[in-house]
Structures are given as structure tokens and as C-alpha cells.
Design an enzyme around this catalytic site. Structure first.
Site, PDB file in Angstrom:
ATOM      1  CE1 TYR A   1       5.100  -4.049 -14.136  1.00 27.34           C
ATOM      2  CE2 TYR A   1       4.328  -2.560 -12.346  1.00 27.34           C
ATOM      3  CZ  TYR A   1       5.154  -3.848 -12.591  1.00 27.34           C
ATOM      4  OH  TYR A   1       5.798  -4.574 -11.706  1.00 27.34           O
TER       5      TYR A   1
ATOM      6  CG  ASN B   1       2.554  -6.564 -10.962  1.00 27.95           C
ATOM      7  OD1 ASN B   1       1.593  -7.222 -11.144  1.00 27.95           O
ATOM      8  ND2 ASN B   1       3.940  -6.746 -10.820  1.00 27.95           N
ATOM      9  CE1 TYR B   2       2.870   0.010  -9.889  1.00 26.36           C
ATOM     10  CE2 TYR B   2       3.225   1.357 -11.751  1.00 26.36           C
ATOM     11  CZ  TYR B   2       3.586   0.916 -10.631  1.00 26.36           C
ATOM     12  OH  TYR B   2       4.860   0.960 -10.168  1.00 26.36           O
TER      13      TYR B   2
ATOM     14  CG  HIS C   1       8.058  10.652  -6.313  1.00 28.01           C
ATOM     15  ND1 HIS C   1       7.459  11.369  -5.214  1.00 28.01           N
ATOM     16  CD2 HIS C   1       6.933   9.857  -6.644  1.00 28.01           C
ATOM     17  CE1 HIS C   1       6.303  11.080  -4.987  1.00 28.01           C
ATOM     18  NE2 HIS C   1       5.822   9.829  -5.684  1.00 28.01           N
TER      19      HIS C   1
END
Length: 318
Positions: free
Chosen positions: A254, A256-257, A70
Site C-alpha cells: 500500500y 501510503n505506508y 486489530h
């Protein structure tokens, strides 16, 4: 419901096919004790080399270990930003290991010594506690306390990386993130059992051959177009910059984004144009897109369940 529909709703964007009102899941075994840790790297010690090494370890290490990378600016940095518009940021690794702390420390001392993981960095707990790294009671607390002025707006974009990014490329990424306070990035490794499942087994196709997924994260709490525009501009510029470094033909995403930037269907065509749907559909599902269209045409020929990025139906003549 039939094999085709059952296949489609397990990863094909459920809103295209109906409303699921009940389901059964098959549980898998996990050990009584799992280990979590979060380690922050030293920003003065070769971050590009550190991230470069992570690319080769995270997708290939033990199937029991998940290590997410991250990039973000500390909250204090955002609040105390200097007048020159730049600020330091941190690179952290957040991980879950299906086993005990001593075992994961031993594993990473061999696979990823650059991380410098120590026993005191690790916390052992049950799997359900690891869901939030907190008490399971949090999962049962349905109370949500929000200020009337707290908009909690967000934007997500995504990419998949199929070839390791060079040290030079990672250095350029880090420089760009360091200068942009409005967003962060997360690298989630693939590999493991994800790569052992054939891409056609479910609509989700991003399996073998993908090293990791990139999530571009933008959040803002202020109301109004100005705050939104600032975040969206930075996200889109970063996304454009990343084009040479990520998957191509198609550039994968993706589902789901949900990202309307990568293509959407026009309302004037009733949200049913195959050609418009193929633009984003190939990015989300590539080799599985046409099978999803076939199922959609069979189970919802009137296209009742539709939106800007739903699965389209085939024209009646086809």
C-alpha cells in the site's frame, strides 16, 4: 490538466507529479445516524477460529459495515511485562456501520454470531463524530502539545491477502504477535464497493480479489538507534514470516505506508531509473505502474519531483 494527469494524482503518489494547491470533492450521502463499536475477543476462547471466521464475513457482509481487526498488546501489559519476555495480547474489532445500532446487531447476529455483539456495545452518533469517536471540536483544535523528548517515531509495512489464511496459519501468526511487544497488526477488509470499481479506474489497484489489507505497526518514543533497531527487527521478521500467506508475484503493498524495504531508487542515478522504480512500483501499483510512468514522462520529463520511491520517467530514447 488533462485526463492522464488527473488520473495519476488520484492515488499515484502525488509527490511524483507536482503540488496540488486546490481541489474539489464530490460528497456522498450518509445517514444522519451511524453506529460505532469496539469489541474485544476473549483470549481464552479460540482466537484462531475467531479470526478465521472474520476473514469470510468482513469482506462480504453489508456494504454499510466496515469491521477492522486489530492485534495488539494492552498498554498495561507492555508496562508490566513478565521476565519471560512474553505477554498476553488482545484481538479487537473496531467498526463503523452506516445505520442504527439495532440494525447492525441484528445483521451480525446472523452473519457473525461468534462476535457476540450486543446493543450496549454500540454507540450511535453523527458521521462527523465517528471520525474520531469524539466531539467534532477536536477536528478544529490545532494545538499540539509535545514533550521535547517525545520522538513519536513510527514504521509501517503492508501486505494484501487474496486467499484466506488457514486456522493453522492464523494460530502461528497469533503466537508470533503474542511474543513481540514492539508492534501490532491490523487487518482492514476489502470487498464492498472497493471490489466493484475496476483496478484501472485509479492508480490504486488492490480491488477485486483482495480479501483484506494487513498493516504492520511499529512505534517507539525513545531516541537513538537501539530503540529503532528493536522495532524494525521485529517488523521485518514478521514480514518475512508472512510471505507464504499473502499476495505473490508481485507481493503487493500500500503506497501510503511508504516502505523503503521493498525497493528504492539510488540517488546516483538521479532517482529516475525505470528498472529500479519498477521493483517497488509494481508492488504498489502493479498493472497501473507503466501508465503512471507514461504520465510522469509527459508532465515532468526533467524529473523535478522525485524521491527514493517516486514514479520514474522513461529514458529519452524511449
Amino acid at each position: 490538466m488533462g485526463e492522464g494527469l488527473f488520473w495519476a494524482i488520484r492515488g499515484g503518489g502525488g509527490a511524483s507529479f507536482g503540488i496540488v494547491i486546490s481541489y474539489k470533492i464530490e460528497l456522498v450521502e450518509v445517514p444522519e445516524t451511524v453506529t460505532v463499536f469496539q469489541v474485544e475477543s476473549n483470549p481464552d476462547e479460540g482466537l484462531a477460529d475467531f479470526v478465521y471466521r472474520w476473514q469470510f464475513v468482513a469482506p462480504t457482509t453489508s456494504n454499510d459495515l466496515f469491521m477492522r481487526l486489530h492485534f495488539s498488546h494492552p498498554i498495561t501489559t507492555r508496562l508490566e511485562q513478565g521476565s519471560n519476555g512474553t505477554a498476553s495480547f488482545q484481538v479487537s474489532i473496531q467498526a463503523l456501520y452506516l445505520g442504527k445500532a439495532d440494525d447492525v446487531v441484528s445483521l451480525l447476529s446472523k452473519d457473525f454470531p461468534e462476535l457476540g455483539l450486543k446493543r450496549q456495545d454500540c454507540t450511535e452518533m453523527s458521521w462527523i463524530e465517528s471520525v474520531l469517536w469524539s466531539s467534532p471540536k477536536v477536528l478544529l483544535d490545532r494545538k499540539v502539545v509535545r514533550s521535547p523528548n517525545d520522538t513519536n517515531s513510527a514504521k509501517r509495512k503492508s501486505d494484501f491477502v487474496v486467499n484466506p489464511v488457514s486456522r493453522e496459519g492464523l494460530g502461528d501468526i497469533l503466537k508470533r504477535v503474542a511474543g513481540q511487544l514492539q508492534f501490532s497488526m491490523a487487518f482492514s477488509p476489502h470487498g464492498g464497493e472497493m471490489s466493484e470499481i475496476p483496478a484501472s479506474s485509479s492508480p490504486f489497484p488492490h480491488r477485486a480479489g483482495n480479501l483484506y489489507k494487513i498493516e504492520y505497526v511499529g512505534n517507539w518514543n525513545e531516541a537513538g538507534e537501539k530503540a529503532e533497531r528493536a522495532v524494525m527487527t521485529q517488523l521485518r521478521r514478521m514480514y518475512s514470516f508472512m510471505a507464504p500467506l499473502v499476495s505473490k508475484n508481485p507481493r503487493r503493498a500500500y503506497v501510503n505506508y511508504r516502505d523503503l524495504d521493498i525497493g528504492k531508487m539510488s540517488h546516483g542515478k538521479g532517482y529516475r531509473s525505470y528498472e529500479e522504480g519498477k521493483v517497488y512500483g509494481m508492488k504498489y501499483f502493479h498493472g497501473n505502474f507503466d501508465r503512471l510512468v507514461k504520465v510522469k514522462t509527459e508532465v515532468d520529463p526533467a524529473n523535478f519531483f522525485r524521491d527514493e520511491q517516486s514514479i520514474p520517467t522513461l529514458p529519452m530514447k524511449l
